[in-house]
Write an enzyme that holds these catalytic residues in place. Structure first.
Site, short mmCIF file in Angstrom:
data_model
loop_
_atom_site.label_atom_id
_atom_site.label_comp_id
_atom_site.label_asym_id
_atom_site.label_seq_id
_atom_site.Cartn_x
_atom_site.Cartn_y
_atom_site.Cartn_z
N THR A 71 0.85 -1.20 0.00
CA THR A 71 0.00 0.00 0.00
C THR A 71 0.88 1.24 0.00
O THR A 71 0.63 2.20 -0.74
CB THR A 71 -0.96 -0.02 1.20
OG1 THR A 71 -1.76 -1.20 1.10
CG2 THR A 71 -1.87 1.19 1.23
N ASN A 159 -5.46 -10.78 -7.05
CA ASN A 159 -5.46 -11.44 -5.75
C ASN A 159 -6.70 -12.29 -5.50
O ASN A 159 -6.66 -13.24 -4.75
CB ASN A 159 -5.32 -10.39 -4.63
CG ASN A 159 -6.23 -9.21 -4.81
OD1 ASN A 159 -6.25 -8.59 -5.87
ND2 ASN A 159 -7.00 -8.88 -3.80
N GLN A 187 1.02 -10.19 -6.01
CA GLN A 187 0.68 -11.62 -6.08
C GLN A 187 1.61 -12.37 -7.01
O GLN A 187 1.55 -13.60 -7.11
CB GLN A 187 -0.79 -11.81 -6.52
CG GLN A 187 -1.80 -11.23 -5.55
CD GLN A 187 -1.83 -11.93 -4.19
OE1 GLN A 187 -1.35 -13.05 -4.03
NE2 GLN A 187 -2.41 -11.26 -3.19
N SER A 207 4.99 -6.84 -1.61
CA SER A 207 4.66 -6.94 -0.19
C SER A 207 5.29 -8.20 0.40
O SER A 207 5.16 -9.29 -0.18
CB SER A 207 3.13 -7.02 -0.06
OG SER A 207 2.77 -7.16 1.27
N HIS A 209 4.48 -9.79 3.23
CA HIS A 209 3.64 -10.77 3.95
C HIS A 209 2.85 -11.69 3.02
O HIS A 209 2.13 -12.57 3.48
CB HIS A 209 2.74 -10.06 4.98
CG HIS A 209 1.56 -9.33 4.41
ND1 HIS A 209 0.31 -9.90 4.33
CD2 HIS A 209 1.43 -8.07 3.92
CE1 HIS A 209 -0.54 -9.01 3.82
NE2 HIS A 209 0.12 -7.90 3.57
N THR A 245 13.80 5.25 10.02
CA THR A 245 14.79 4.21 10.29
C THR A 245 14.29 2.87 9.75
O THR A 245 13.12 2.52 9.91
CB THR A 245 15.05 4.12 11.81
OG1 THR A 245 15.48 5.41 12.23
CG2 THR A 245 16.11 3.09 12.15
N CYS A 334 -10.09 -8.55 2.36
CA CYS A 334 -10.45 -7.24 2.90
C CYS A 334 -11.95 -7.08 2.95
O CYS A 334 -12.48 -6.43 3.83
CB CYS A 334 -9.89 -6.12 2.04
SG CYS A 334 -8.26 -6.44 1.45
N1 PLP Z 1 -2.05 -5.33 -4.06
C1 PLP Z 1 -2.50 -6.58 -4.07
C2 PLP Z 1 -2.73 -7.29 -5.36
C3 PLP Z 1 -2.77 -7.24 -2.87
O1 PLP Z 1 -3.22 -8.49 -2.88
C4 PLP Z 1 -2.56 -6.53 -1.66
C5 PLP Z 1 -2.91 -7.16 -0.37
O2 PLP Z 1 -3.95 -7.78 -0.22
C6 PLP Z 1 -2.07 -5.23 -1.70
C7 PLP Z 1 -1.83 -4.66 -2.91
C8 PLP Z 1 -1.79 -4.46 -0.42
O3 PLP Z 1 -0.63 -4.99 0.17
P1 PLP Z 1 -0.15 -4.61 1.66
O4 PLP Z 1 -0.98 -5.41 2.59
O5 PLP Z 1 1.30 -5.03 1.72
O6 PLP Z 1 -0.29 -3.15 1.83
#
Ligand code: PLP
Length: 696
Positions: A71, A159, A187, A207, A209, A245, A334
């Site tokens: 994000t 996603n 993804q 990302s 995670h 940092t 989400c």
């Molecule tokens: N873009 C996609 C395709 C995602 O699947 C996600 C997370 O669900 C994001 C952006 C947002 O990622 P983050 O949780 O690292 O902000």
């Protein structure tokens, strides 16, 4: 064993990444900006991980810096691009006329576009690039818009559906355009090569995670020469590209994942991922007749499966899977909490039912063959339970006895199914169009025949739904206009010992039915009840006294947006029909364990029967009673008649349904109704038996 199949929402943290993070916190805690030994160690780590990320992403040139996640990377990219568009506009250079993003993009992208478009005073139209039924961008549309576009945002893979974008086709459509190009690579990380340099992609956020690193760490690639404006300025970290940092523990963990990926021995190769997908598809198809995949023929990430089962809503499947400890999500993670239809599937133009029933299953590139075999076995078990409970398109061998009153709800509209397992008959009151299919399936699954469809109000929509139900169940043939087999005057059906009677006294066009037992009116299906927190006199109740209306008779509303369930008739022929305060019904884990240890309380499982059936043995609480929320009305009178000091503790999966049950019972006068806070999801005590006596 928990079967975690929600890797597109987030992945577990690789053990080596956990260790790397701990080691970084223990020994490598220095600030990479410090010039002493501790700082230099931390700097070395950051540089090593960046070098590894450059290799994995195929990004030898351009900027690559650490962020908090995608994000932030998306916002930084959009701010950078839009600042440049404003500069061009102010300098009188060829001005952009639109900002474009794929209609199935993650919400962070359009949100960032709208935000910075307004903040920077650009006020450009923000247009969604249409996608086809397979979720792929309309390249002809994009080609036509490209000359006037300022920024184009297209994800590498979706996603929700796993659909892979045609990045070469997009690059081709953008050829010759001055538009900047953002590719959300979240993804795709570790699964697809984005060819960042070859395709001249300007910005690509990633990302951690979603790739076995912890939350709070991400990467942003910016092409050499692409415009850049930092989102965070501060102490000049990351060469001034991102102040603040560095998150050394997160960077160390991401580094461990990237190293494991480069070593190649932990992650499953593409052929194995494809085989795993095929196994899961086969298990799903065998277990859930009527299953369709929601990605058409498009090329997909092998790790993502988005599907729908005709006639089985996604809420039901999610509850079933979760009870079986199979973690999946409906639509996107989400939006899962909000139960809204998926905008991705909407943009693809999928039929409404496919959207309502969508379930996303996503596994990880670390999941090996044994895990996939266990997942398939668990999915098959879920399918068996659904069939046995009559919820699939196949009729079950055994018909379970239905509760006397079952409530189905669509939005705030309530429909009541009055059933008699002994005679095999059912009467439906106030059906709505959206519930016709579930009701038909419900009747079929319980081997019940529909005897009559009754409505509390005369209105064309109500009437139409009633006729659709009669036709769907064969109660009458389409177009014959034949009335129900039951006529209120001539016939007095008895349902599970309750006599169904028509009650007088309501204005024209409205009707009420009562269920009477031992001369007492137990339930009144009263249509619309006045909304009032203060006890309201209902003049028509006087008419009903002659038919057995007593203090305590339950009035069942036709619309119940607030979770009232029922109003209780007071002594003076009045009832209050608003929820009033949200009574504090939550019982925390410690208090619940104390009650259990004393052997006190009536423990009521309000999950549906299929959730109990798939539960992993030895988990949870052995209930005193099992009364699914849909059948709550059948059991309310029994609890209300009981000693009010006996605590009644409801529990379910998450604490949501149990809170509804507890609030309903409290409102109706039971002072000690409780809901196990957080539900079984947070319950960690060993299974305790409370002398089972299953009701449903
Ligand atoms: N873009 C996609 C395709 C995602 O699947 C996600 C997370 O669900 C994001 C952006 C947002 O990622 P983050 O949780 O690292 O902000």
């Amino acid at each position: 064993m928990e079967i975690y199949l929600d890797a597109n929402a987030t992945t577990p943290v690789l053990p080596a990444a956990q260790q790397a993070a701990l080691a970084a916190m223990a020994d490598g805690f220095g600030n990479p900006s410090s010039i002493h030994g501790s700082g230099l160690k931390a700097r070395f780590l950051v540089d090593q991980v960046r070098a590894s990320a450059r290799r994995v992403l195929g990004a030898p040139s351009g900027q690559l810096f650490f962020t908090s996640g995608a994000t932030e990377g998306i916002h930084t990219s959009v701010l950078s691009a839009l600042s440049e568009l404003r500069r061009r506009r102010d300098a009188g250079e060829c001005a952009a006329q639109a900002l474009l993003y794929g209609a199935t993009e993650h919400k962070a992208v359009p949100q960032a576009l709208h935000h910075w478009n307004a903040m920077l005073g650009l006020d450009l139209p923000v247009l969604a690039i249409p996608v086809d039924g397979n979720g792929r961008h309309d390249l002809a549309w994009l080609r036509a818009q490209a000359p006037k576009a300022g920024l184009v945002c297209t994800m590498a893979a979706n996603n929700e559906t796993g659909v892979i974008s045609d990045l070469d086709g997009i690059a081709d459509a953008l050829r010759g355009s001055a538009a900047l190009w953002l590719v959300d690579g979240v993804q795709a990380l570790g699964k697809l090569s984005l060819q960042l340099i070859e395709r001249r992609i300007d910005y690509a956020p990633f990302s951690g995670h979603k790739f076995y690193a912890p939350k709070g760490i991400g990467l942003l690639y910016v092409r050499a020469g692409a415009p850049f404006t930092p989102l965070l300025t501060g102490g000049g970290q990351e060469a001034g590209w991102r102040g603040g940092t560095e998150n050394i523990a997160g960077i160390a963990a991401l580094g461990a994942v990237l190293s494991a990926w480069e070593a190649g021995d932990l992650f499953q190769p593409p052929a194995a991922l494809a085989a795993h997908r095929a196994q899961l598809v086969q298990a799903l198809r065998e277990s859930f007749p009527g299953l369709v995949l929601n990605c058409g023929d498009a090329p997909c990430l092998p790790t993502t499966l988005n599907f729908a089962v005709r006639g089985v809503g996604s809420r039901l499947l999610l509850d079933l899977f979760d009870a079986a400890e199979v973690r999946v999500s409906g639509g996107s993670a989400c939006s899962a909490a909000k139960a809204e239809p998926s905008y991705v599937l909407q943009a693809m133009g999928l039929p409404e039912w496919q959207n309502q029933a969508a379930v996303r299953l996503s596994f990880g590139a670390l999941d090996g063959p044994e895990f996939i075999a266990a997942a398939c076995a668990r999915l098959r078990r879920c399918g068996q339970v659904l069939r046995a409970r009559g919820l699939s398109s196949e009729a079950p061998a055994q018909a379970y006895a239905p509760p006397l009153v079952t409530r189905m709800q669509h939005g705030s509209a309530c429909c009541y199914l009055l059933a008699d397992g002994d005679s095999g008959e059912c009467i439906v009151v106030d059906p709505v169009a959206e519930l016709v299919e579930p009701i038909t399936r419900w009747l079929h699954g319980r081997h019940l025949a529909l005897r009559a469809v009754l409505c509390t109000e005369e209105a064309p929509a109500v009437d139409a739904a009633a006729w659709r139900l009669r036709e769907a169940t064969g109660l009458c043939r389409a177009g014959t206009g034949a009335a129900d087999a039951w006529s209120a005057d001539a016939d007095r059906p008895v349902l599970a010992g309750h006599e169904l009677i028509v009650l007088p006294g309501l204005p024209r066009g409205r009707q009420a039915w009562g269920l009477r037992q031992d001369a007492k009116l137990r339930y009144v299906l009263a249509g619309d009840l006045p909304q009032s927190a203060a006890p309201t006199r209902m003049p028509w109740l006087d008419h009903w006294a002659a038919h057995g209306a007593v203090s305590g008779t339950l009035l069942l509303p036709r619309a119940d947006g607030a979770g009232l369930f029922a109003a209780r008739l007071g002594d003076a022929g009045s009832a209050s029909t608003c929820m009033g305060d949200d009574n504090a019904v939550a019982l925390d884990g410690a208090a619940a364990k104390a009650l259990l240890a004393q052997g006190a309380g009536l423990w009521v499982d309000v999950r549906e029967a299929y959730e109990r059936d798939v539960q992993v043995p030895g988990r949870g609480i052995a209930a005193s009673q099992s009364v699914p929320l849909s059948g709550l009305l059948s059991a309310l009178p029994q609890w209300l008649e009981q000693e009010v000091h006996t605590p009644v503790v409801f529990y379910c999966r998450s604490g949501n349904r149990s809170a509804q049950a507890a609030r309903a019972l409290r409102r109706l006068g039971h002072a000690s109704a409780w809901s196990l806070a957080g539900g079984l999801a947070l319950w960690s005590a060993p299974a305790v038996d409370c002398s089972p006596e299953s009701v449903a």
